[in-house]
Design an enzyme around this catalytic site. Structure first.
Site, short mmCIF file in Angstrom:
data_model
loop_
_atom_site.label_atom_id
_atom_site.label_comp_id
_atom_site.label_asym_id
_atom_site.label_seq_id
_atom_site.Cartn_x
_atom_site.Cartn_y
_atom_site.Cartn_z
N PHE A 54 -18.19 -66.41 76.80
CA PHE A 54 -19.62 -66.44 77.29
C PHE A 54 -20.26 -67.77 77.45
O PHE A 54 -21.26 -67.96 78.02
CB PHE A 54 -20.61 -65.67 76.42
CG PHE A 54 -20.20 -64.16 76.25
CD1 PHE A 54 -19.64 -63.52 77.16
CD2 PHE A 54 -20.09 -63.67 74.94
CE1 PHE A 54 -19.19 -62.11 76.92
CE2 PHE A 54 -20.03 -62.53 74.66
CZ PHE A 54 -19.30 -61.75 75.67
N TRP A 108 -27.11 -63.31 80.57
CA TRP A 108 -26.70 -64.65 79.97
C TRP A 108 -25.35 -64.15 79.27
O TRP A 108 -24.37 -64.92 79.28
CB TRP A 108 -27.50 -64.96 78.88
CG TRP A 108 -27.31 -66.21 78.04
CD1 TRP A 108 -27.38 -67.43 78.79
CD2 TRP A 108 -26.40 -66.21 76.73
NE1 TRP A 108 -26.72 -68.13 77.47
CE2 TRP A 108 -26.21 -67.47 76.30
CE3 TRP A 108 -26.18 -65.44 76.18
CZ2 TRP A 108 -25.60 -67.90 75.31
CZ3 TRP A 108 -25.46 -65.36 74.82
CH2 TRP A 108 -25.10 -66.90 74.55
N HIS A 109 -25.13 -62.99 78.59
CA HIS A 109 -23.97 -62.78 77.90
C HIS A 109 -22.58 -62.61 78.82
O HIS A 109 -21.73 -62.76 78.58
CB HIS A 109 -24.18 -61.48 77.09
CG HIS A 109 -24.65 -61.59 75.68
ND1 HIS A 109 -25.97 -61.90 75.68
CD2 HIS A 109 -24.09 -62.03 74.52
CE1 HIS A 109 -26.57 -61.69 74.27
NE2 HIS A 109 -25.22 -62.07 73.76
N GLY A 110 -23.10 -62.16 80.06
CA GLY A 110 -21.90 -61.99 81.11
C GLY A 110 -22.16 -61.32 82.50
O GLY A 110 -23.30 -60.78 82.41
N SER A 133 -31.30 -61.94 78.70
CA SER A 133 -30.42 -61.86 77.74
C SER A 133 -29.12 -61.38 77.94
O SER A 133 -27.95 -61.75 77.82
CB SER A 133 -30.93 -61.42 76.39
OG SER A 133 -30.09 -61.65 75.31
#
Length: 461
Positions: A461, A312-314, A309
């Site tokens: 994102f 996934w954001h950056g 997670s």
């Protein structure tokens, strides 16, 4: 947007999906013309791969086609989003050992790629699991992926939750839903323009102050400002997406449920970015084994999910640290902390808010060392810098942000929210709410006219 809805409401029902599809393509191409072809090409490939997979009766061929689709989508996500990150880290290692660095041209990230990639994955996986049949034709699938209200920053809609709406959404398109959708859009606009942008301006100023010059009180104001900015910015976008969808008869799922009133980090993740949490649970946590194995296996699965997670954001170590940080508290709550928090009741929201606030520092700064330096200033009791001082406007908006973040702790707040968003409206309430929304619209428009471009946080994102 007004032009789009004018055409949409005037055309025959049989043409409405074509209008949505054309409007969505124009919408994305207007902001990212060079990447519209990436979406169009991948959706063509996915649609026909999934059709072949669904028609096949051979297990090995179905698995092969599933792997092919996953490889294409995750490969593109990795290439655009993580190539720069991994090459930079590889070059850093090579530099440390005295070897020649790898030449690389930095890539520009397509807008919204993380969101529409996850939706593409739900399509292929849901069809593979036989949860839902594939869509009838390519244009229906294209509409599911590129539907403009949720295209850029979600909410992430799972295919089996949305597939049937492509064919029956016009049955829910009526005057009541058009008005309520417009109200929801203006609520989101107000959150973004009137609250998030003010909090964001303060956060940007404070986080740009050199750490050695940053005072403790100012550091706390910066962390609090960003905490409110990211909530009102992202939930504002979700409100706008849900509202626009409702105007067309689509039922887009809720993405937030007063997350800062959560009584634990576990509870926080049931309330924050709900659609991402649901995606991670159904398409990563459960396939990993979920909580079906030993306790320690469950804890490892939780850590994997939250590391994913964060990434996934950056593509930065700060996001990985943020994911690991939340994973740590989730494991601690399962081990023993959850029992202590249950004894505190609603008061445990203070613990949850504090933990989340500290985590946002890693998220905002994106790199671990400067994040730790900033956290050090939060607890160092240094004299505050005069580089930024709260203004009367800031105090006012800060108070409003606190009110709307925490008002549902009281039962009356939950009742008001239920009536406003979900209960049927009598005509007199429409007059009252429409007047209030007009005021929010005018205030937002006046601030937009006097300020510079300020995109949504989750656009990157």
């Amino acid at each position: 947007m007004p032009l789009f809805f004018l055409v949409y409401f005037l055309v025959d029902r049989r043409l409405k999906n074509w209008v949505i599809l054309a409007g969505s393509i124009v919408f994305y191409a207007w902001g990212a013309p060079q990447f519209i072809f990436v979406i169009l090409a991948t959706t063509v490939a996915d649609f026909y791969i999934v059709r072949m997979m669904d028609a096949s009766r051979t297990d090995w061929l179905r698995k092969l086609l599933l792997s092919l689709s996953l490889s294409i989508n995750l490969g593109l996500l990795f290439y655009f989003k993580y190539s720069n990150f991994f090459v930079q880290n590889l070059n850093h290692v090579l530099q440390q050992i005295g070897m020649k660095q790898v030449g690389w041209t930095s890539l520009v990230l397509p807008i919204g790629i993380s969101f529409y990639t996850f939706e593409t994955l739900t399509y292929v996986v849901d069809v593979y699991r036989k949860v839902h049949k594939p869509l009838r034709n390519f244009w229906d699938y294209q509409l599911y992926i590129i539907l403009f209200p949720k295209l850029i920053a979600g909410p992430i809609i799972r295919f089996h939750d949305f597939a049937d709406q492509i064919y029956d959404h016009t049955e829910h398109e009526n005057a009541e839903n058009r008005l309520r959708g417009l109200y929801r859009f203006f609520i989101g606009l107000g959150k973004k323009i009137l609250i998030a942008n003010v909090m964001g301006a303060a956060a940007d100023t404070v986080f740009n102050i050199p750490h050695q010059e940053l005072g403790t009180a100012t550091a706390w104001w910066g962390a609090l400002s960003y905490t409110f900015q990211i909530y009102f910015d992202f939930s504002g976008y979700s409100d706008m997406a849900i509202g626009l969808g409702l105007m067309m008869g689509f039922r887009i799922p809720e993405n937030f449920n007063n997350p800062y009133t959560a009584t634990s980090i576990t509870d926080f993740w049931r309330r924050w970015h709900i659609t991402l949490g649901s995606w991670m649970r159904n398409y990563l946590y459960i396939p990993l084994g979920g909580n079906r194995g030993s306790k320690w296996r469950t804890y490892i699965n939780l850590w994997i999910v939250f590391l994913a997670s964060g990434l996934w954001h950056g593509a930065a170590w700060g996001y990985v640290a943020w994911g690991a940080y939340h994973g740590f508290f989730l494991v601690m709550e399962r081990l023993f902390l959850g029992k202590w928090l249950a004894k505190l009741g609603k008061a445990s929201f203070i613990y949850s808010f504090f933990v989340v606030l500290i985590g946002w520092v890693f998220f905002r700064i994106e790199h671990i060392r400067p994040s730790l330096a900033y956290l050090g200033r939060l607890f160092s009791w240094h004299k505050s810098s005069e580089a930024w001082l709260p203004t009367t406007e800031y105090y006012t908006i800060f108070a409003v942000a606190c009110l709307f973040s925490f008002f549902t702790i009281a039962n009356w707040g939950q009742r008001i929210q239920q009536r406003f968003f979900y209960a049927p409206y009598p005509v007199r309430r429409h007059y009252l709410v429409a007047t209030l929304m007009l005021v929010i619209c005018l205030l937002s428009a006046s601030r937009i006219a006097t300020s510079s471009f300020n995109p949504f946080i989750y656009f990157r994102f």
